[in-house]
Motif scaffolding. Structure first.
Motif, mmCIF file in Angstrom:
data_model
loop_
_atom_site.group_PDB
_atom_site.id
_atom_site.type_symbol
_atom_site.label_atom_id
_atom_site.label_comp_id
_atom_site.label_asym_id
_atom_site.label_seq_id
_atom_site.Cartn_x
_atom_site.Cartn_y
_atom_site.Cartn_z
ATOM 1 N N MET A 190 0.857 -1.183 0.000
ATOM 2 C CA MET A 190 0.000 0.000 0.000
ATOM 3 C C MET A 190 0.896 1.237 0.000
ATOM 4 S SD MET A 190 -3.443 0.278 0.641
ATOM 5 C CE MET A 190 -3.847 -1.196 1.516
ATOM 6 N N LEU A 191 0.737 2.105 -0.995
ATOM 7 C CA LEU A 191 1.613 3.276 -1.116
ATOM 8 C C LEU A 191 0.924 4.509 -0.558
ATOM 9 C CD1 LEU A 191 2.817 2.694 -4.802
ATOM 10 C CD2 LEU A 191 3.685 1.679 -2.690
ATOM 11 N N TRP A 192 1.702 5.263 0.191
ATOM 12 C CA TRP A 192 1.182 6.528 0.725
ATOM 13 C C TRP A 192 2.319 7.540 0.701
ATOM 14 C CZ3 TRP A 192 0.441 9.254 5.750
ATOM 15 C CH2 TRP A 192 -0.668 10.124 5.719
ATOM 16 N N ASN A 193 2.609 8.001 -0.522
ATOM 17 C CA ASN A 193 3.666 8.978 -0.776
ATOM 18 C C ASN A 193 5.031 8.483 -0.288
ATOM 19 O OD1 ASN A 193 1.700 10.610 -2.030
ATOM 20 N ND2 ASN A 193 0.981 11.230 -0.014
ATOM 21 N N ASP A 194 5.568 9.051 0.798
ATOM 22 C CA ASP A 194 6.897 8.584 1.233
ATOM 23 C C ASP A 194 6.812 7.343 2.141
ATOM 24 O OD1 ASP A 194 5.725 10.012 3.264
ATOM 25 O OD2 ASP A 194 7.549 11.046 3.904
ATOM 26 N N HIS A 195 5.608 6.848 2.358
ATOM 27 C CA HIS A 195 5.434 5.610 3.135
ATOM 28 C C HIS A 195 5.074 4.443 2.201
ATOM 29 C CE1 HIS A 195 4.846 8.535 6.390
ATOM 30 N NE2 HIS A 195 4.975 7.554 7.260
ATOM 31 N N ILE A 196 5.549 3.255 2.550
ATOM 32 C CA ILE A 196 5.035 2.026 1.939
ATOM 33 C C ILE A 196 4.590 1.124 3.084
ATOM 34 C CG2 ILE A 196 5.497 0.035 0.453
ATOM 35 C CD1 ILE A 196 7.777 1.572 -0.841
ATOM 36 N N PHE A 197 3.311 0.805 3.112
ATOM 37 C CA PHE A 197 2.767 -0.112 4.119
ATOM 38 C C PHE A 197 2.738 -1.511 3.510
ATOM 39 C CE2 PHE A 197 0.074 3.871 4.816
ATOM 40 C CZ PHE A 197 0.928 4.400 5.775
ATOM 41 N N VAL A 198 3.243 -2.494 4.255
ATOM 42 C CA VAL A 198 3.289 -3.861 3.717
ATOM 43 C C VAL A 198 2.660 -4.830 4.718
ATOM 44 C CG1 VAL A 198 4.744 -5.673 2.711
ATOM 45 C CG2 VAL A 198 5.474 -3.281 2.555
ATOM 46 N N GLY A 199 1.627 -5.554 4.285
ATOM 47 C CA GLY A 199 1.025 -6.596 5.115
ATOM 48 C C GLY A 199 1.874 -7.852 5.036
ATOM 49 N N THR A 200 2.023 -8.548 6.167
ATOM 50 C CA THR A 200 2.846 -9.765 6.170
ATOM 51 C C THR A 200 2.267 -10.759 7.180
ATOM 52 O OG1 THR A 200 5.127 -10.582 6.390
ATOM 53 C CG2 THR A 200 4.477 -8.842 7.909
ATOM 54 N N TYR A 201 2.919 -11.890 7.276
ATOM 55 C CA TYR A 201 2.540 -12.886 8.284
ATOM 56 C C TYR A 201 3.823 -13.477 8.840
ATOM 57 C CZ TYR A 201 0.440 -16.973 10.501
ATOM 58 O OH TYR A 201 0.052 -17.924 11.421
ATOM 59 N N LYS A 202 3.962 -13.420 10.163
ATOM 60 C CA LYS A 202 5.230 -13.813 10.789
ATOM 61 C C LYS A 202 5.163 -15.153 11.502
ATOM 62 C CE LYS A 202 6.572 -8.994 11.528
ATOM 63 N NZ LYS A 202 6.816 -7.954 12.536
ATOM 64 N N GLY A 203 4.006 -15.815 11.435
ATOM 65 C CA GLY A 203 3.867 -17.084 12.163
ATOM 66 C C GLY A 203 4.818 -18.154 11.629
ATOM 67 N N GLU A 204 5.235 -19.048 12.514
ATOM 68 C CA GLU A 204 6.153 -20.116 12.106
ATOM 69 C C GLU A 204 5.495 -21.084 11.130
ATOM 70 O OE1 GLU A 204 7.970 -22.020 15.459
ATOM 71 O OE2 GLU A 204 8.884 -20.161 16.166
ATOM 72 N N ASP A 205 4.145 -21.067 11.102
ATOM 73 C CA ASP A 205 3.440 -21.967 10.186
ATOM 74 C C ASP A 205 3.226 -21.311 8.816
ATOM 75 O OD1 ASP A 205 1.692 -20.048 11.120
ATOM 76 O OD2 ASP A 205 -0.032 -21.392 11.252
ATOM 77 N N TYR A 206 4.020 -20.270 8.510
ATOM 78 C CA TYR A 206 3.861 -19.571 7.223
ATOM 79 C C TYR A 206 3.753 -20.535 6.038
ATOM 80 C CZ TYR A 206 4.634 -16.421 3.276
ATOM 81 O OH TYR A 206 4.485 -15.744 2.085
ATOM 82 N N PRO A 207 4.640 -21.545 5.914
ATOM 83 C CA PRO A 207 4.565 -22.419 4.735
ATOM 84 C C PRO A 207 3.236 -23.178 4.624
ATOM 85 C CG PRO A 207 6.628 -22.750 5.910
ATOM 86 C CD PRO A 207 5.758 -21.909 6.789
ATOM 87 N N ASP A 208 2.576 -23.385 5.769
ATOM 88 C CA ASP A 208 1.321 -24.148 5.755
ATOM 89 C C ASP A 208 0.094 -23.238 5.647
ATOM 90 O OD1 ASP A 208 2.927 -26.390 6.262
ATOM 91 O OD2 ASP A 208 2.896 -25.921 8.398
ATOM 92 N N GLN A 209 0.299 -21.937 5.729
ATOM 93 C CA GLN A 209 -0.830 -20.993 5.697
ATOM 94 C C GLN A 209 -1.071 -20.538 4.264
ATOM 95 O OE1 GLN A 209 -3.250 -19.862 7.245
ATOM 96 N NE2 GLN A 209 -2.895 -19.754 9.425
ATOM 97 N N ILE A 210 -2.040 -21.145 3.580
ATOM 98 C CA ILE A 210 -2.294 -20.729 2.195
ATOM 99 C C ILE A 210 -2.742 -19.270 2.122
ATOM 100 C CG2 ILE A 210 -2.835 -22.988 1.174
ATOM 101 C CD1 ILE A 210 -5.860 -22.182 1.617
ATOM 102 N N THR A 211 -3.220 -18.732 3.244
ATOM 103 C CA THR A 211 -3.673 -17.345 3.236
ATOM 104 C C THR A 211 -2.533 -16.375 3.556
ATOM 105 O OG1 THR A 211 -4.359 -17.511 5.542
ATOM 106 C CG2 THR A 211 -6.028 -17.978 3.872
ATOM 107 N N ALA A 212 -1.336 -16.872 3.852
ATOM 108 C CA ALA A 212 -0.172 -16.010 4.095
ATOM 109 C C ALA A 212 0.517 -15.760 2.757
ATOM 110 C CB ALA A 212 0.782 -16.683 5.077
ATOM 111 N N ARG A 213 0.524 -14.509 2.308
ATOM 112 C CA ARG A 213 0.946 -14.227 0.935
ATOM 113 C C ARG A 213 2.244 -13.433 0.827
ATOM 114 N NH1 ARG A 213 -3.613 -15.332 -2.217
ATOM 115 N NH2 ARG A 213 -4.388 -17.280 -1.377
ATOM 116 N N THR A 214 2.590 -12.693 1.866
ATOM 117 C CA THR A 214 3.805 -11.875 1.809
ATOM 118 C C THR A 214 4.651 -12.183 3.038
ATOM 119 O OG1 THR A 214 2.711 -10.121 0.554
ATOM 120 C CG2 THR A 214 4.689 -9.504 1.764
#
Length: 304
Positions: free
Chosen positions: A139-163
């Motif tokens: 998400m861009l907001w001029n000099d900011h970039i907001f990035v959604g992520t997922y930090k859980g250890e089960d990231y590889p198993d979370q099909i809904t974790a995309r970044t």
């Protein structure tokens, strides 16, 4: 040649890629789904019909034409879902960044190769393999970039974790002069009301200083509070758990004062109008059954 330029979510839109629902293919089997909302509709027998989705997306194209926006469409791949153009690539400043998407979806990029051929090759970025980053999370907001992520250890198993955090780091290194802030999102494979598939499912700026936000989409309260402090509580439209499910935050801005929104989003649309926005209401309820709405099906290439 296309001279790319996207610095925020709301400046006057000139050129974009809009997904297509034509030749969308059969209803997926439950085990083929990537998100809990699609699964819910498959099991309930309410998965959207192709002709309804085509009608909705062409209704959106009509609004873009009204504002003289140049529209590129993907080449049609038979029996294939090509609605969500935002997932496959995105533009920051004048760089076209390919997402390392799920391998099944690489065909979608090939379907817009003719668009990429209009971009200077040095401006087209392919991230390294370990980097996962999808446009709905950026998400861009001029000099900011907001990035959604997922930090859980089960990231590889979370099909809904995309970044992943490699994706966040990659954006940081690419844009060292911008303030890159990551947000740990709440994910669920089974309950769509508790699944922020991408950042734009729980937050999006509108206009010059306003935004739509769902507090429950953020894993850490301080991430939500950061945005409240940045935008000001009075400038944020807070949505409920059900409104998040219907994707109230996934509107799309054609200009700082023009927002495309779903016609059923009465509470939001009233707030937007009260705050001076022109609201272009479009029917998109069938497409939303796949856990994506206006922002997901658009890929801006040039804003003023």
């Amino acid at each position: 040649m296309l001279k790319l330029n996207v610095k925020n979510e709301t400046s006057r839109l000139k050129t974009l890629v809009l997904g297509t629902a034509k030749n969308n293919g059969p209803v997926p089997a439950p085990e083929e789904t990537y998100d809990p909302k699609s699964l819910e509709h498959i099991l309930a027998g309410t998965y959207p019909k192709e002709e309804d989705m085509v009608r909705e997306i062409e209704g959106l194209a009509e609004v873009f034409r009204k504002y003289d926006v140049e529209i590129f469409r993907p080449e049609i791949i038979p029996d294939y879902n090509q609605i969500f153009a935002r997932d496959i690539a995105f533009v920051i400043d004048d760089f076209f960044i390919k997402s390392n998407i799920l391998p099944d979806r690489e065909k979608e990029l090939k379907a817009i190769q003719y668009v990429m051929d209009k971009i200077a090759p040095e401006k087209v970025i392919t991230p390294p393999e370990e980097v996962h980053v999808e446009g709905g999370d950026v998400m861009l907001w001029n000099d900011h970039i907001f990035v959604g992520t997922y930090k859980g250890e089960d990231y590889p198993d979370q099909i809904t974790a995309r970044t992943n955090m490699h994706g966040v780091q990659f954006i940081r290194e690419l844009f060292p002069d911008k303030e890159v802030r990551e947000f740990d999102l709440v994910k669920s494979k089974t309950e769509a009301r508790d699944n922020a598939l991408h950042l734009d499912c729980c937050f999006q700026p509108v206009g010059r200083d306003k935004g739509i936000i769902y507090e429950g989409g953020f894993y850490r309260k301080e991430d939500y509070e950061y945005l409240v402090k940045l935008f000001g509580k009075e400038n944020l439209f807070h949505i409920t758990r059900d409104e998040m499910y219907y994707m109230f935050s996934n509107v799309f801005s054609i200009d700082t004062d023009v927002v495309v929104s779903e016609r059923n989003f009465k509470r939001l649309n009233n707030w937007l109008r009260e705050n001076g926005f022109v609201v272009e209401e479009v029917a998109y309820a069938e497409i939303s059954k796949q856990e994506g709405l206006f922002r997901c099906s658009t890929m801006p290439l040039i804003r003023e």
